[in-house]
Design a protein around this motif. Sequence first.
Motif, PDB file in Angstrom:
ATOM      1  N   GLN A   1       0.838  -1.180   0.000  1.00  6.82           N
ATOM      2  CA  GLN A   1       0.000   0.000   0.000  1.00  6.82           C
ATOM      3  C   GLN A   1       0.886   1.247   0.000  1.00  6.82           C
ATOM      4  OE1 GLN A   1      -2.484   0.363   3.438  1.00  6.82           O
ATOM      5  NE2 GLN A   1      -3.515   2.200   2.696  1.00  6.82           N
ATOM      6  N   VAL A   2       0.617   2.134  -0.940  1.00  4.39           N
ATOM      7  CA  VAL A   2       1.396   3.354  -1.043  1.00  4.39           C
ATOM      8  C   VAL A   2       0.808   4.416  -0.119  1.00  4.39           C
ATOM      9  CG1 VAL A   2       2.155   5.195  -2.582  1.00  4.39           C
ATOM     10  CG2 VAL A   2       1.998   2.848  -3.442  1.00  4.39           C
ATOM     11  N   GLN A   3       1.689   5.056   0.626  1.00  3.57           N
ATOM     12  CA  GLN A   3       1.266   6.147   1.503  1.00  3.57           C
ATOM     13  C   GLN A   3       2.246   7.305   1.395  1.00  3.57           C
ATOM     14  OE1 GLN A   3       0.785   4.218   5.437  1.00  3.57           O
ATOM     15  NE2 GLN A   3      -1.374   4.727   5.239  1.00  3.57           N
ATOM     16  N   LEU A   4       1.700   8.505   1.366  1.00  6.69           N
ATOM     17  CA  LEU A   4       2.480   9.728   1.465  1.00  6.69           C
ATOM     18  C   LEU A   4       1.897  10.492   2.646  1.00  6.69           C
ATOM     19  CD1 LEU A   4       2.845   8.815  -1.580  1.00  6.69           C
ATOM     20  CD2 LEU A   4       3.229  11.236  -2.074  1.00  6.69           C
ATOM     21  N   VAL A   5       2.661  10.608   3.700  1.00  4.24           N
ATOM     22  CA  VAL A   5       2.167  11.204   4.939  1.00  4.24           C
ATOM     23  C   VAL A   5       2.900  12.507   5.190  1.00  4.24           C
ATOM     24  CG1 VAL A   5       1.827  10.902   7.403  1.00  4.24           C
ATOM     25  CG2 VAL A   5       1.598   8.929   5.862  1.00  4.24           C
ATOM     26  N   GLN A   6       2.129  13.578   5.212  1.00  2.55           N
ATOM     27  CA  GLN A   6       2.693  14.906   5.374  1.00  2.55           C
ATOM     28  C   GLN A   6       2.675  15.347   6.830  1.00  2.55           C
ATOM     29  OE1 GLN A   6       0.449  16.313   1.305  1.00  2.55           O
ATOM     30  NE2 GLN A   6       1.014  17.901   2.744  1.00  2.55           N
ATOM     31  N   SER A   7       3.616  16.217   7.146  1.00  7.18           N
ATOM     32  CA  SER A   7       3.632  16.876   8.446  1.00  7.18           C
ATOM     33  C   SER A   7       4.210  18.267   8.279  1.00  7.18           C
ATOM     34  CB  SER A   7       4.431  16.063   9.467  1.00  7.18           C
ATOM     35  OG  SER A   7       5.767  15.934   9.051  1.00  7.18           O
ATOM     36  N   GLY A   8       4.028  19.074   9.309  1.00 10.34           N
ATOM     37  CA  GLY A   8       4.460  20.461   9.242  1.00 10.34           C
ATOM     38  C   GLY A   8       3.281  21.351   8.891  1.00 10.34           C
ATOM     39  N   GLY A   9       3.556  22.549   8.548  1.00 10.03           N
ATOM     40  CA  GLY A   9       2.504  23.502   8.227  1.00 10.03           C
ATOM     41  C   GLY A   9       1.976  24.173   9.478  1.00 10.03           C
ATOM     42  N   GLY A  10       0.900  24.949   9.299  1.00  9.91           N
ATOM     43  CA  GLY A  10       0.286  25.652  10.407  1.00  9.91           C
ATOM     44  C   GLY A  10       0.131  27.125  10.122  1.00  9.91           C
ATOM     45  N   LEU A  11       0.064  27.892  11.194  1.00 12.59           N
ATOM     46  CA  LEU A  11      -0.143  29.344  11.104  1.00 12.59           C
ATOM     47  C   LEU A  11       1.152  30.060  11.437  1.00 12.59           C
ATOM     48  CD1 LEU A  11      -2.013  31.854  10.942  1.00 12.59           C
ATOM     49  CD2 LEU A  11      -2.495  31.491  13.376  1.00 12.59           C
ATOM     50  N   VAL A  12       1.513  31.022  10.597  1.00 16.94           N
ATOM     51  CA  VAL A  12       2.741  31.776  10.807  1.00 16.94           C
ATOM     52  C   VAL A  12       2.516  33.213  10.349  1.00 16.94           C
ATOM     53  CG1 VAL A  12       3.712  31.193   8.549  1.00 16.94           C
ATOM     54  CG2 VAL A  12       5.247  31.709  10.450  1.00 16.94           C
ATOM     55  N   GLN A  13       3.243  34.136  10.939  1.00 19.42           N
ATOM     56  CA  GLN A  13       3.164  35.530  10.509  1.00 19.42           C
ATOM     57  C   GLN A  13       3.984  35.741   9.242  1.00 19.42           C
ATOM     58  OE1 GLN A  13       4.378  37.913  13.900  1.00 19.42           O
ATOM     59  NE2 GLN A  13       2.235  38.221  14.489  1.00 19.42           N
ATOM     60  N   ALA A  14       3.624  36.742   8.496  1.00 18.61           N
ATOM     61  CA  ALA A  14       4.378  37.093   7.299  1.00 18.61           C
ATOM     62  C   ALA A  14       5.847  37.301   7.659  1.00 18.61           C
ATOM     63  CB  ALA A  14       3.807  38.346   6.664  1.00 18.61           C
ATOM     64  N   GLY A  15       6.703  36.761   6.797  1.00 19.13           N
ATOM     65  CA  GLY A  15       8.137  36.826   7.047  1.00 19.13           C
ATOM     66  C   GLY A  15       8.684  35.625   7.776  1.00 19.13           C
ATOM     67  N   GLY A  16       7.796  34.792   8.291  1.00 22.82           N
ATOM     68  CA  GLY A  16       8.221  33.619   9.035  1.00 22.82           C
ATOM     69  C   GLY A  16       8.578  32.446   8.141  1.00 22.82           C
ATOM     70  N   SER A  17       8.878  31.324   8.794  1.00 29.87           N
ATOM     71  CA  SER A  17       9.311  30.122   8.084  1.00 29.87           C
ATOM     72  C   SER A  17       8.543  28.902   8.573  1.00 29.87           C
ATOM     73  CB  SER A  17      10.807  29.881   8.311  1.00 29.87           C
ATOM     74  OG  SER A  17      11.584  30.943   7.810  1.00 29.87           O
ATOM     75  N   LEU A  18       8.405  27.955   7.681  1.00 25.47           N
ATOM     76  CA  LEU A  18       7.831  26.657   8.004  1.00 25.47           C
ATOM     77  C   LEU A  18       8.542  25.604   7.165  1.00 25.47           C
ATOM     78  CD1 LEU A  18       3.975  27.372   7.954  1.00 25.47           C
ATOM     79  CD2 LEU A  18       5.336  26.797   9.968  1.00 25.47           C
ATOM     80  N   ARG A  19       8.522  24.369   7.661  1.00 25.31           N
ATOM     81  CA  ARG A  19       9.042  23.260   6.872  1.00 25.31           C
ATOM     82  C   ARG A  19       7.993  22.160   6.801  1.00 25.31           C
ATOM     83  NH1 ARG A  19      14.278  19.241   7.541  1.00 25.31           N
ATOM     84  NH2 ARG A  19      12.966  18.271   9.154  1.00 25.31           N
ATOM     85  N   LEU A  20       7.747  21.726   5.589  1.00 25.69           N
ATOM     86  CA  LEU A  20       6.845  20.604   5.358  1.00 25.69           C
ATOM     87  C   LEU A  20       7.660  19.348   5.082  1.00 25.69           C
ATOM     88  CD1 LEU A  20       4.195  22.231   2.972  1.00 25.69           C
ATOM     89  CD2 LEU A  20       4.277  22.241   5.477  1.00 25.69           C
ATOM     90  N   SER A  21       7.150  18.232   5.564  1.00 23.23           N
ATOM     91  CA  SER A  21       7.776  16.938   5.304  1.00 23.23           C
ATOM     92  C   SER A  21       6.740  15.999   4.691  1.00 23.23           C
ATOM     93  CB  SER A  21       8.304  16.320   6.594  1.00 23.23           C
ATOM     94  OG  SER A  21       9.269  17.141   7.216  1.00 23.23           O
ATOM     95  N   CYS A  22       7.224  15.091   3.889  1.00 21.09           N
ATOM     96  CA  CYS A  22       6.356  14.097   3.259  1.00 21.09           C
ATOM     97  C   CYS A  22       7.106  12.769   3.287  1.00 21.09           C
ATOM     98  CB  CYS A  22       6.009  14.510   1.845  1.00 21.09           C
ATOM     99  SG  CYS A  22       5.080  13.294   0.879  1.00 21.09           S
ATOM    100  N   VAL A  23       6.662  11.865   4.130  1.00 20.00           N
ATOM    101  CA  VAL A  23       7.288  10.554   4.261  1.00 20.00           C
ATOM    102  C   VAL A  23       6.512   9.563   3.401  1.00 20.00           C
ATOM    103  CG1 VAL A  23       7.951   8.723   5.836  1.00 20.00           C
ATOM    104  CG2 VAL A  23       8.014  11.108   6.601  1.00 20.00           C
ATOM    105  N   THR A  24       7.229   8.841   2.570  1.00 18.82           N
ATOM    106  CA  THR A  24       6.563   7.899   1.678  1.00 18.82           C
ATOM    107  C   THR A  24       6.829   6.460   2.094  1.00 18.82           C
ATOM    108  OG1 THR A  24       8.392   7.621   0.118  1.00 18.82           O
ATOM    109  CG2 THR A  24       6.960   9.539  -0.207  1.00 18.82           C
ATOM    110  N   SER A  25       5.925   5.592   1.719  1.00 20.13           N
ATOM    111  CA  SER A  25       6.097   4.158   1.912  1.00 20.13           C
ATOM    112  C   SER A  25       5.353   3.450   0.794  1.00 20.13           C
ATOM    113  CB  SER A  25       5.577   3.715   3.278  1.00 20.13           C
ATOM    114  OG  SER A  25       4.202   4.034   3.419  1.00 20.13           O
ATOM    115  N   GLY A  26       5.815   2.251   0.487  1.00 20.85           N
ATOM    116  CA  GLY A  26       5.158   1.466  -0.554  1.00 20.85           C
ATOM    117  C   GLY A  26       5.655   1.734  -1.950  1.00 20.85           C
ATOM    118  N   ILE A  27       6.595   2.660  -2.101  1.00 24.04           N
ATOM    119  CA  ILE A  27       7.216   2.914  -3.394  1.00 24.04           C
ATOM    120  C   ILE A  27       8.731   2.909  -3.217  1.00 24.04           C
ATOM    121  CG2 ILE A  27       5.307   4.277  -4.315  1.00 24.04           C
ATOM    122  CD1 ILE A  27       6.981   6.812  -3.739  1.00 24.04           C
ATOM    123  N   THR A  28       9.452   2.683  -4.304  1.00 24.98           N
ATOM    124  CA  THR A  28      10.911   2.804  -4.270  1.00 24.98           C
ATOM    125  C   THR A  28      11.218   4.280  -4.451  1.00 24.98           C
ATOM    126  OG1 THR A  28      11.108   0.595  -5.230  1.00 24.98           O
ATOM    127  CG2 THR A  28      13.071   2.001  -5.256  1.00 24.98           C
TER     128      THR A  28
END
Length: 113
Positions: free
Chosen positions: A1-28
């Motif tokens: 079973q292929v899965q792409l599971v994201q994390s990160g994101g949210g609310l931030v003020q202008a000028g700020g930073s965020l990092r998104l992650s995407c962990v995959t499974s079931g694919i090479t």
Amino acid sequence: QVQLVQSGGGLVQAGGSLRLSCVTSGITFSNYGMGWYRQAPGKQRELVASISWRGIINSADSVKGRFSISRDNAKNTVYLQMNSLKPEDTAVYYCNADLTEFWGQGTQVTVSS
């Protein structure tokens, strides 16, 4: 079973930073290019950045110099580092394995002014 599971994101003020992650499974993972897309309310989904299996990167003009995409093949993970965020970056962000129907679940990013 292929899965792409994201994390990160949210609310931030202008000028700020965020990092998104995407962990995959079931694919090479190392065989696939990966992309980050976003969809703002009332707008079409658009490509933000992509990274090929070889590490070749493309990004939208609107995020060049602010966002960076990277991948860690050992962790089957693709990242999107977002700096100098603007209110117009507000959207739901999705990761995708290139040329497949496999998508992450979506992550809300909200940038306040």
